[in-house]
Write a protein that holds these residues in place. Structure first.
Motif, PDB file in Angstrom:
ATOM      1  N   GLU A  85       0.827  -1.213   0.000  1.00 12.70           N
ATOM      2  CA  GLU A  85       0.000   0.000   0.000  1.00 12.70           C
ATOM      3  C   GLU A  85       0.859   1.259   0.000  1.00 12.70           C
ATOM      4  N   ALA A  86       1.966   1.233   0.770  1.00 14.67           N
ATOM      5  CA  ALA A  86       2.872   2.387   0.779  1.00 14.67           C
ATOM      6  C   ALA A  86       3.511   2.577  -0.590  1.00 14.67           C
ATOM      7  N   ARG A  87       3.851   1.476  -1.244  1.00 15.03           N
ATOM      8  CA  ARG A  87       4.415   1.572  -2.600  1.00 15.03           C
ATOM      9  C   ARG A  87       3.430   2.232  -3.558  1.00 15.03           C
ATOM     10  N   GLU A  88       2.154   1.846  -3.471  1.00 19.07           N
ATOM     11  CA  GLU A  88       1.152   2.445  -4.337  1.00 19.07           C
ATOM     12  C   GLU A  88       0.991   3.942  -4.055  1.00 19.07           C
ATOM     13  N   ARG A  89       1.068   4.330  -2.786  1.00 19.97           N
ATOM     14  CA  ARG A  89       0.969   5.757  -2.445  1.00 19.97           C
ATOM     15  C   ARG A  89       2.163   6.535  -2.984  1.00 19.97           C
ATOM     16  N   LEU A  90       3.342   5.956  -2.916  1.00 19.74           N
ATOM     17  CA  LEU A  90       4.530   6.633  -3.445  1.00 19.74           C
ATOM     18  C   LEU A  90       4.430   6.810  -4.953  1.00 19.74           C
ATOM     19  N   LEU A  91       3.954   5.780  -5.644  1.00 23.54           N
ATOM     20  CA  LEU A  91       3.796   5.890  -7.100  1.00 23.54           C
ATOM     21  C   LEU A  91       2.724   6.913  -7.457  1.00 23.54           C
ATOM     22  N   ARG A  92       1.692   7.016  -6.627  1.00 27.78           N
ATOM     23  CA  ARG A  92       0.605   7.944  -6.904  1.00 27.78           C
ATOM     24  C   ARG A  92       1.071   9.394  -6.872  1.00 27.78           C
ATOM     25  N   LEU A  93       2.129   9.678  -6.133  1.00 26.08           N
ATOM     26  CA  LEU A  93       2.637  11.044  -6.052  1.00 26.08           C
ATOM     27  C   LEU A  93       3.103  11.571  -7.408  1.00 26.08           C
ATOM     28  N   GLY A  94       3.429  10.664  -8.338  1.00 30.21           N
ATOM     29  CA  GLY A  94       3.872  11.084  -9.656  1.00 30.21           C
ATOM     30  C   GLY A  94       5.277  11.643  -9.696  1.00 30.21           C
ATOM     31  N   ILE A  95       6.121  11.292  -8.703  1.00 26.94           N
ATOM     32  CA  ILE A  95       7.482  11.825  -8.656  1.00 26.94           C
ATOM     33  C   ILE A  95       8.531  10.718  -8.789  1.00 26.94           C
ATOM     34  N   PHE A  96       8.071   9.457  -8.839  1.00 29.87           N
ATOM     35  CA  PHE A  96       8.994   8.330  -8.969  1.00 29.87           C
ATOM     36  C   PHE A  96       8.672   7.553 -10.241  1.00 29.87           C
ATOM     37  N   ARG A  97       9.716   7.176 -10.976  1.00 28.84           N
ATOM     38  CA  ARG A  97       9.525   6.329 -12.147  1.00 28.84           C
ATOM     39  C   ARG A  97       9.286   4.881 -11.760  1.00 28.84           C
ATOM     40  N   ASN A  98       9.907   4.457 -10.648  1.00 25.03           N
ATOM     41  CA  ASN A  98       9.781   3.069 -10.229  1.00 25.03           C
ATOM     42  C   ASN A  98       9.974   2.988  -8.720  1.00 25.03           C
TER      43      ASN A  98
END
Length: 469
Positions: A85-98
């Motif tokens: 879930e934390a990984r999905e939140r980090l990706l949702r920020l739109g600041i990480f490619r992976n």
């Protein structure tokens, strides 16, 4: 503006289309077999450290908000789920490619026997990204350039610029997006734009130059948007054969409006849902914050989706809207509702239902439209589990009406007028889902209830878009 309206002259989206997988498509955390999962659920663990490797520009306080729940996990299954879930939140920020997640036992002198370390390996977006596209459509070619500065100040802020140069028109949009750390659903945006559109069904050309600010926030299970928009509008005739009614609308106007949108969305997908419901209510009030355009506008959208046997889906939609001019001036052709076409009442030409003058459609101040759909997999399931699952067979029944109202007649007279001269259609076709971005439809339509002045599309009709009735 919505699908049923005259135009779609909106500022550049600040967050862009949702390219992340839907809940059905997202990877899930599973542990097999069941007996092993029970053992892991009963084994108590403690998350001692969470590391985030690969960060250079992103501020620590933003990351702490997104990964805080990982420390609350009490067993290995919870650690895996909360890390995902934390990984999905980090990706949702739109600041990480992976973003990758590793879970390991804690090492060192302070390590506990049940201690675990969770490591997030991230790759940040470049400071500046760009895109280049060419588009062809409506007898027009255009070149689209885009620039984006993600994570501008280290807390997921974003500036986006898009420039479109075409054979008929030039448009641009500049947007700034700022989320609240720890609550991405609360965000603030500012948009500056110039958009030019041509609307052949009304023989109208419109250029909007505007500035808007909006604040998005959730309340319980609802999502809200408060928005102010100031726009300088220039209307003109698209051709020499434009009707006198359209020519009367030509000229400049200044609209300043405040609006509020409330939505509840439990669908598993916004493009082709299999289950869930949507309720969306929008109110717009123009004239009390300046400008020379005054009106009150209400727009409602309702949708239900239910999964049936053999992977089939039954869907029902209902739309409705009302525009009430304030003062002595009548409503503008740019603010009215429009109905008809492959995304609303199928079997009719684009926005070709309702009041018209010399072949130019002028829109209406009140409308309703409904749709009943039955989606099934392709016969014999070709390409099952792969490309074939993007296609659905489509059976539909659409109905609706659009008109102007005399507001001195009372509600009963209004309902009676909306119930008269109902247009409806039915048919079948094929639907193609393009990820979570859009969908394409190819339908065979049979229009019914056709009124004098309506334009129909009897037979094959193609549609593409995001919002369908």
């Amino acid at each position: 503006m919505g699908t049923v309206q005259a135009r779609s002259l909106e500022p550049l989206p600040v967050s862009g289309p949702d390219l992340s997988p839907s809940l059905d498509e997202a990877e899930t955390v599973e542990v097999e077999p069941e007996t092993k999962q029970e053992v892991l659920e009963n084994k108590r663990v403690i998350v001692q450290h969470v590391h985030i490797d690969g960060v250079s520009r992103t501020k620590d306080d933003l990351l702490v908000y997104e990964i805080a729940d990982v420390f609350k996990a009490k067993n290995l299954i919870e650690v895996m789920k909360k890390s995902h879930e934390a990984r999905e939140r980090l990706l949702r920020l739109g600041i990480f490619r992976n973003v990758e997640v590793l879970i390991d036992t804690t090492m060192g002198e302070e390590a506990l026997a049940e201690g675990l370390d969770v490591i997030f390996e991230v790759k940040e977006m470049r400071r500046l990204t760009g895109s280049y596209n060419t588009m062809v459509g409506n007898n027009e070619g255009s070149m689209v350039l885009g620039l984006k500065l993600p994570n501008l100040f280290g807390r997921a802020e974003k500036i986006t610029f898009q420039f479109s140069y075409g054979t008929k028109e030039t448009s641009y949009g500049l947007s700034y997006f700022k989320p609240q750390p720890g609550n991405f659903d609360k965000n603030f945006a500012v948009n500056l734009y110039k958009v030019t559109g041509q609307f052949p069904w009304s023989s109208l050309r419109e250029t909007d130059r505007g500035l808007s600010t909006e604040y998005n926030f959730p309340i319980w299970k609802t999502h809200h948007t408060l928005k102010w928009e100031g726009v300088w509008r220039e209307l003109g005739s698209l051709s020499r054969t434009a009707s006198f009614s359209v020519r009367e609308e030509s000229g400049h106007s200044l609209k300043s409006s405040i609006s509020h949108t409330m939505s509840v969305d439990t669908r598993n997908s916004a493009i082709l849902p299999k289950r869930g419901a949507l309720l969306k209510i929008n109110q717009e009030l123009a004239g009390y914050t300046g400008g020379d355009v005054s009106f009150l506008k209400e727009d409602v959208e309702l949708q239900f989706n239910s999964s049936l046997l053999w992977d089939s889906v039954l869907s029902a939609s209902l739309w409705g809207g009302l525009l009430v001019p304030i003062g002595d001036k009548s409503s503008s052709i740019a603010d009215r509702f429009y109905l008809g076409g492959p995304t609303t009442v199928r079997g009719f030409s684009m926005y070709s239902i309702g009041p018209q003058s010399e072949g130019d459609y002028l829109g209406g101040e009140a409308y309703w439209a409904g749709g009943l759909h039955f989606y099934t997999p392709l016969p014999f399931r070709p390409g099952q589990g792969g490309f074939g699952d993007l296609f659905r067979t489509h059976f539909f029944l659409n109905a609706g009406n659009l008109c102007n109202l005399n507001y001195g007649d009372g509600p009963n007279a209004h309902l009676q007028k909306l119930a008269e001269c109902i247009r409806w259609s039915y048919g079948a076709g094929i639907v193609l889902r393009l990820g979570n971005i859009a969908r394409l439809e190819l339908n065979y339509c049979i229009p019914m209830g056709v009124q004098s002045g309506d334009r129909i599309c009897d037979g094959v009709q193609f549609g593409a878009g995001i919002r369908f009735l």
